[in-house]
Motif scaffolding. Structure first.
Motif, PDB file in Angstrom:
ATOM      1  N   TYR A 563       0.845  -1.193   0.000  1.00 59.05           N
ATOM      2  CA  TYR A 563       0.000   0.000   0.000  1.00 59.05           C
ATOM      3  C   TYR A 563       0.877   1.239   0.000  1.00 59.05           C
ATOM      4  O   TYR A 563       1.937   1.266   0.641  1.00 59.05           O
ATOM      5  CB  TYR A 563      -0.920   0.019   1.227  1.00 59.05           C
ATOM      6  N   VAL A 564       0.448   2.249  -0.729  1.00 62.46           N
ATOM      7  CA  VAL A 564       1.125   3.547  -0.710  1.00 62.46           C
ATOM      8  C   VAL A 564       0.508   4.348   0.430  1.00 62.46           C
ATOM      9  O   VAL A 564      -0.675   4.698   0.379  1.00 62.46           O
ATOM     10  CB  VAL A 564       0.964   4.282  -2.059  1.00 62.46           C
ATOM     11  N   GLU A 565       1.290   4.632   1.449  1.00 62.10           N
ATOM     12  CA  GLU A 565       0.757   5.325   2.623  1.00 62.10           C
ATOM     13  C   GLU A 565       0.895   6.836   2.526  1.00 62.10           C
ATOM     14  O   GLU A 565       0.021   7.571   2.980  1.00 62.10           O
ATOM     15  CB  GLU A 565       1.468   4.827   3.889  1.00 62.10           C
ATOM     16  N   THR A 606      16.810   1.544  -1.166  1.00 61.61           N
ATOM     17  CA  THR A 606      15.415   1.889  -0.894  1.00 61.61           C
ATOM     18  C   THR A 606      14.926   2.852  -1.964  1.00 61.61           C
ATOM     19  O   THR A 606      14.847   4.070  -1.759  1.00 61.61           O
ATOM     20  CB  THR A 606      15.270   2.520   0.504  1.00 61.61           C
ATOM     21  N   THR A 607      14.636   2.314  -3.122  1.00 60.79           N
ATOM     22  CA  THR A 607      14.171   3.108  -4.261  1.00 60.79           C
ATOM     23  C   THR A 607      12.953   2.432  -4.868  1.00 60.79           C
ATOM     24  O   THR A 607      12.567   1.324  -4.479  1.00 60.79           O
ATOM     25  CB  THR A 607      15.271   3.241  -5.327  1.00 60.79           C
ATOM     26  N   ALA A 608      12.346   3.105  -5.837  1.00 61.12           N
ATOM     27  CA  ALA A 608      11.173   2.553  -6.513  1.00 61.12           C
ATOM     28  C   ALA A 608      11.027   3.207  -7.879  1.00 61.12           C
ATOM     29  O   ALA A 608      11.512   4.324  -8.107  1.00 61.12           O
ATOM     30  CB  ALA A 608       9.906   2.767  -5.683  1.00 61.12           C
ATOM     31  N   ALA A 609      10.360   2.490  -8.784  1.00 59.52           N
ATOM     32  CA  ALA A 609       9.985   3.027 -10.096  1.00 59.52           C
ATOM     33  C   ALA A 609       8.471   2.977 -10.187  1.00 59.52           C
ATOM     34  O   ALA A 609       7.852   1.962  -9.849  1.00 59.52           O
ATOM     35  CB  ALA A 609      10.620   2.201 -11.215  1.00 59.52           C
ATOM     36  N   SER A 625      10.052  11.370  -2.902  1.00 57.06           N
ATOM     37  CA  SER A 625       9.964  10.230  -1.985  1.00 57.06           C
ATOM     38  C   SER A 625       8.506   9.876  -1.712  1.00 57.06           C
ATOM     39  O   SER A 625       7.597  10.711  -1.839  1.00 57.06           O
ATOM     40  CB  SER A 625      10.663  10.559  -0.660  1.00 57.06           C
ATOM     41  N   LEU A 626       8.295   8.627  -1.312  1.00 60.88           N
ATOM     42  CA  LEU A 626       6.979   8.177  -0.872  1.00 60.88           C
ATOM     43  C   LEU A 626       7.158   7.028   0.113  1.00 60.88           C
ATOM     44  O   LEU A 626       8.222   6.420   0.186  1.00 60.88           O
ATOM     45  CB  LEU A 626       6.102   7.757  -2.050  1.00 60.88           C
ATOM     46  N   ARG A 627       6.100   6.733   0.878  1.00 61.31           N
ATOM     47  CA  ARG A 627       6.171   5.684   1.896  1.00 61.31           C
ATOM     48  C   ARG A 627       5.310   4.502   1.469  1.00 61.31           C
ATOM     49  O   ARG A 627       4.142   4.671   1.108  1.00 61.31           O
ATOM     50  CB  ARG A 627       5.703   6.215   3.248  1.00 61.31           C
ATOM     51  N   LEU A 628       5.901   3.307   1.538  1.00 58.67           N
ATOM     52  CA  LEU A 628       5.206   2.078   1.182  1.00 58.67           C
ATOM     53  C   LEU A 628       4.971   1.235   2.428  1.00 58.67           C
ATOM     54  O   LEU A 628       5.832   1.153   3.302  1.00 58.67           O
ATOM     55  CB  LEU A 628       6.016   1.257   0.175  1.00 58.67           C
ATOM     56  N   ARG A 629       3.809   0.618   2.507  1.00 61.34           N
ATOM     57  CA  ARG A 629       3.532  -0.412   3.500  1.00 61.34           C
ATOM     58  C   ARG A 629       3.648  -1.750   2.765  1.00 61.34           C
ATOM     59  O   ARG A 629       2.858  -2.052   1.867  1.00 61.34           O
ATOM     60  CB  ARG A 629       2.125  -0.251   4.077  1.00 61.34           C
ATOM     61  N   LEU A 630       4.653  -2.543   3.110  1.00 62.16           N
ATOM     62  CA  LEU A 630       4.918  -3.789   2.405  1.00 62.16           C
ATOM     63  C   LEU A 630       3.981  -4.899   2.878  1.00 62.16           C
ATOM     64  O   LEU A 630       3.190  -4.724   3.808  1.00 62.16           O
ATOM     65  CB  LEU A 630       6.380  -4.190   2.589  1.00 62.16           C
ATOM     66  N   GLY A 631       4.070  -6.053   2.216  1.00 58.23           N
ATOM     67  CA  GLY A 631       3.110  -7.119   2.453  1.00 58.23           C
ATOM     68  C   GLY A 631       3.093  -7.683   3.844  1.00 58.23           C
ATOM     69  O   GLY A 631       2.076  -8.227   4.289  1.00 58.23           O
ATOM     70  N   ASP A 632       4.207  -7.586   4.595  1.00 60.89           N
ATOM     71  CA  ASP A 632       4.242  -8.104   5.962  1.00 60.89           C
ATOM     72  C   ASP A 632       4.012  -7.022   7.004  1.00 60.89           C
ATOM     73  O   ASP A 632       4.212  -7.245   8.201  1.00 60.89           O
ATOM     74  CB  ASP A 632       5.570  -8.810   6.226  1.00 60.89           C
TER      75      ASP A 632
END
Length: 845
Positions: A563-565, A606-609, A625-632
């Motif tokens: 999820y994109v928080e 810690t990067t993303a496309a 920048s952005l914050r991700l909530r990962l699957g765990d």
């Protein structure tokens, strides 16, 4: 008095009674079956098998509250297992009332060379399972293993050495014992037991446990749950007891329960609407055909109230009988449908099917209201107007339009148009399918309410080809349809419903499957894929693959959902954002990703496309920048290093494979994608990779075509349940076609007798009625096609960019042929039976 008259009336109207009874019985059965699936998903009872000896099981909390405003925030389920710190075992053990607490380490393993994947555990948790040593001893040190006797290769004895693949590698282990589960039902799945040290080493994250199993004999479990939760305050945990403990063994049942609720809700709503449509139409048609009877009762002194009680009494009597039958057929249909879901892999086999009284009451109540409304509305005009007027209208009813009917038609058609616009302009990809079913139903209801006018208009359009092809019989058939537009529409409406649901829902599935397969194949540039029997691939293998002759690029690859928080993604639903972890080097060669800004080679740390659509929605670009909530459940702040175009509805956020893999079930890349160098044939590349895999037991090499075929099989398997439920609804609507046609034809026995008395032969009457049946079926199919098109055209635009759905034309051909054949047979058979009666006797009916 009216109750006694109602019972006598039903005895003398067996055909109408049977048709109404079947419509109610089967409609309530389908609705009740969907209600059973809904209840099963809500309860989600999963009795424990392996952990049956534990009184309580502590697991990581996978519930997630989506960021948003307002009091009613949406809930979601995290995609991965949320593991616990090994130190939490001591905390649970120290809670008063807990006798033992064991941290479970769970990971995938495969006994080679067979390679069947099973779940493996540490031996310290074996005491809580139904397993006992049949021979040998427990694994005491590294390199020891206890085999489930069901997994042991033939001839295996204590002391033998076997190869086992786990956590991306294969090793040789000494068999110290063979274990067997206790007899009886509910035996756990086959497993392996390693020493505590090996289990910790082979787990996805050393130092963590999948769950904590606790025993507390003689202690109030409810109170103890609260104490354990309090002791672990501040940690995201869930304490399970009773049948909920099985969710710790099979974490996928949590998400499966939500999926089952969504599936049952979607098709249950469609089933309720379809059943209400069929029951209301059948009961209403039966009541309309009693216009003359009700008018005569009015003429001899019956009051309006008495006639309403008569109609209501008949309807209630039939409904009670149908409800009694549904009490037995509903659970059987629900269980059968649940077993099909388990067979397709949609639901875990460990989930218990639940069918209580709530679905039964809901199904019976919904169809009771529909039947009563249909009966009273069908007989409303005959009861309301003067007896002489009712007798005149009984000869040939033509009045149908009323302000409420026209308003309802406008509302349903407006709803269909609104849903179509939302599908075409707002939704993208597979999500667009969610509005297709309601669109077809709204369009069908709107067209049905305008049925007499549309039937007369289509009859005028079709009259010339009918007369040209059928001659005199066609001319009389056209005249009948035009003169009896209201009753013709009543017969054509079920044909419209059956053909509309069949065409709309079947082509919806074929288009969804085709769009998914096309998105997968278009996004994959790799010529071969390496996977492991134990679920994850050792990252160290990547360099060896890249060093092989004929390899142009190789990328480690893993998928998850997060999820994109921040910033808040308003387009993000409870299903989250698809995440793909890839290696920076070679990603642009193995995946169809061509950045419009930035570069994938910077995808490290810690990067993303981001897909372009996501970047625009979040107002983020390269360097932001952005914050991700990962699957765990872990959060990570990432910096955007690239933006790329992606297929609408199938966008995924790219992250470094090392970052994402650590937060997945296996803690490793799921596969390695390999691209052949220019001039290297795919077969030659596959052979070279196969030679490498031979040195690493447990690895499998699959060519591009094999990967695409595997994805297609998975997609079609997921669609199979939709085909099944759609088939049930189509079969039910086909029954309504037979019911309404037979009722309508039987009501014309006097008319057919008069035609015989005026000189028409049996053959001429049969030909006229056959042509009329084909004409009615054609009208129903045309209207059904229009109703289906209101959903299919917008969905095709959203999913494929075209105006037409994808799929074999044979589906439409079979639908048309089935509608025509069914209408023709259900018309000709009662006509043939009516023509066997002497014309004088038939004319006196």
């Amino acid at each position: 008095m009216m109750g006694k008259l109602a019972r006598r009336s039903l005895r003398h109207r067996t055909a109408t009674f049977t048709a109404t009874f079947l419509a109610l019985l089967l409609g309530a059965t389908i609705v009740m079956a969907c209600g059973g699936l809904m209840e099963t998903g809500i309860r989600n009872n999963t009795p424990p098998r392996r952990l049956a000896g534990a009184d309580l099981v502590v697991t990581g909390d996978r519930s997630y509250t989506l960021p948003g405003d307002g009091k009613h925030k949406r809930k979601a389920v995290l995609a991965e297992r949320v593991e616990l710190d090994a130190a939490d075992v001591d905390t649970v053990r120290a809670v008063p009332g807990v006798r033992t607490a064991v941290g479970e380490r769970t990971f995938d393993a495969a006994v080679l060379p067979a390679g069947d994947r099973v779940q493996a555990h540490g031996w310290d948790s074996a005491a809580l399972t139904p397993y006992t040593l049949a021979t040998g001893t427990a694994p005491a040190r590294g390199g020891d293993v206890v085999l489930d006797a069901r997994l042991a290769p033939a001839g295996t004895t204590v002391g033998d050495r076997i190869r086992i693949a786990a956590h991306g590698t294969a090793g040789t282990y000494r068999v110290t014992g063979l274990a067997r589960p206790a007899g009886g039902g509910g035996a756990p799945e086959p497993t392996l037991f390693f020493s505590t040290a090996d289990a910790d080493r082979l787990s996805a994250r050393p130092g963590a446990v999948a769950d904590i199993a606790a025993t507390a004999p003689g202690t109030d479990v409810t109170a103890l749950r609260g104490k354990i939760a309090a002791a672990l305050h501040g940690r995201p945990v869930t304490v399970l007891a009773g049948d909920d403990r099985g969710a710790a063994e099979h974490p996928e049942v949590i998400e499966g329960g939500s999926s089952l609720i969504a599936l049952a809700g979607a098709f249950g709503g469609l089933a309720v609407a379809t059943a209400a449509f069929v029951v209301g139409g059948t009961v209403g048609l039966a009541a309309q055909q009693r216009h003359r009877e009700l008018a005569l009762l009015r003429a001899i002194g019956a009051t309006r109230r008495q006639l309403r009680r008569l109609v209501l009494g008949e309807t209630l009597l039939i409904t009670v009988l149908a409800a009694a039958g549904t009490w037995f057929t509903g659970p059987l249909a629900g269980r059968w449908l649940f077993d099909r879901l388990v067979g397709f892999g949609t639901v875990n086999e460990t989930v218990e099917f639940s069918q209580g009284w709530i679905p039964a009451v809901t199904a019976a109540g919904a169809l009771l209201l529909t039947a009563v409304a249909g009966g009273l509305l069908g007989a409303w005009r005959a009861i309301r107007i003067r007896p002489t007027e009712a007798l005149g209208e009984a000869a040939g009813r033509q009045r149908w339009a009323s302000a409420p009917r026209l308003i309802l038609a406008a509302l349903f058609l407006a709803g269909a148009a609104a849903l179509a616009l939302v599908t075409a302009l707002v939704l993208r990809g597979p999500v667009a399918a969610s509005t297709a079913g309601p669109t077809v139903i709204c369009a069908t209801l709107g067209l049905a309410l305008l049925g007499p006018a549309l039937t007369k208009a289509l009859t005028v359009l079709l009259q010339w080809p009918v007369r040209l092809l059928a001659g005199t019989a066609g001319r009389f058939a056209v005249l009948n349809c035009r003169a009896r537009a209201v009753r013709t529409a009543a017969v054509a409406t079920p044909v419209m419903l059956a053909s509309g649901i069949a065409t709309g829902m079947l082509y919806l599935q074929t288009t969804s499957v085709d769009a998914s397969e096309r998105a997968f194949t278009d996004g994959l540039r790799a010529d071969a894929v390496i996977t492991s029997a134990a679920g994850g691939v050792d990252p160290a293998l990547l360099d060896r693959v890249r060093a092989l002759p004929g390899v142009a690029a190789a990328t480690a690859y893993v998928t998850s959902t997060g999820y994109v928080e921040h910033p808040r993604d308003t387009d993000q639903d409870k299903h989250g954002t698809a995440l793909q972890g890839v290696s920076a080097d070679g990603a642009d060669r193995t995946l169809a990703v061509e950045p419009s800004a930035g570069t994938l080679t910077a995808l490290r740390g810690t990067t993303a496309a981001l897909p372009e659509a996501t970047a625009r929605r979040l107002h983020r670009g390269v360097g932001d920048s952005l914050r991700l909530r990962l699957g765990d459940g872990a959060t990570v702040d990432v910096r955007v290093v690239a933006v790329f175009p992606a297929r609408a509805g199938y966008e995924s956020v790219l992250t470094p494979v090392g970052l994402l893999a650590l937060h997945t079930l296996h803690g490793l890349p799921a596969r390695i994608l390999v691209r052949a160098a220019d001039g290297t044939a795919p077969d030659r590349l596959t052979a070279a990779l196969g030679a490498l895999a031979a040195d690493h037991p447990g690895l499998t090499v699959t060519g591009r075509d094999g990967v695409a075929d595997g994805h297609a099989r998975d997609t079609r398997t997921q669609a199979s349940i939709n085909y099944l439920i759609t088939g049930m609804l189509v079969a039910y609507t086909a029954l309504s076609v037979v019911n309404t046609t037979v009722i309508s034809v039987r009501d014309r026995r006097r008319e057919l007798g008069l035609q015989r008395l005026t000189g028409a032969t049996r053959g001429q009457v049969l030909r006229m009625m056959s042509v009329e049946a084909v004409l009615v079926a054609a009208i129903g199919v045309i209207l059904g096609t229009v109703a289906a098109a209101t959903a299919l055209v917008p969905f095709a635009l959203a999913a494929t960019g075209g105006f037409l759905p994808t799929g074999p034309w044979a589906i439409y051909g079979v639908t048309v042929a089935g509608a025509v054949s069914l209408t023709l047979v259900s018309t000709v058979m009662p006509v043939w039976a009516a023509l066997r009666v002497r014309p004088v006797a038939a004319a006196a009916v």
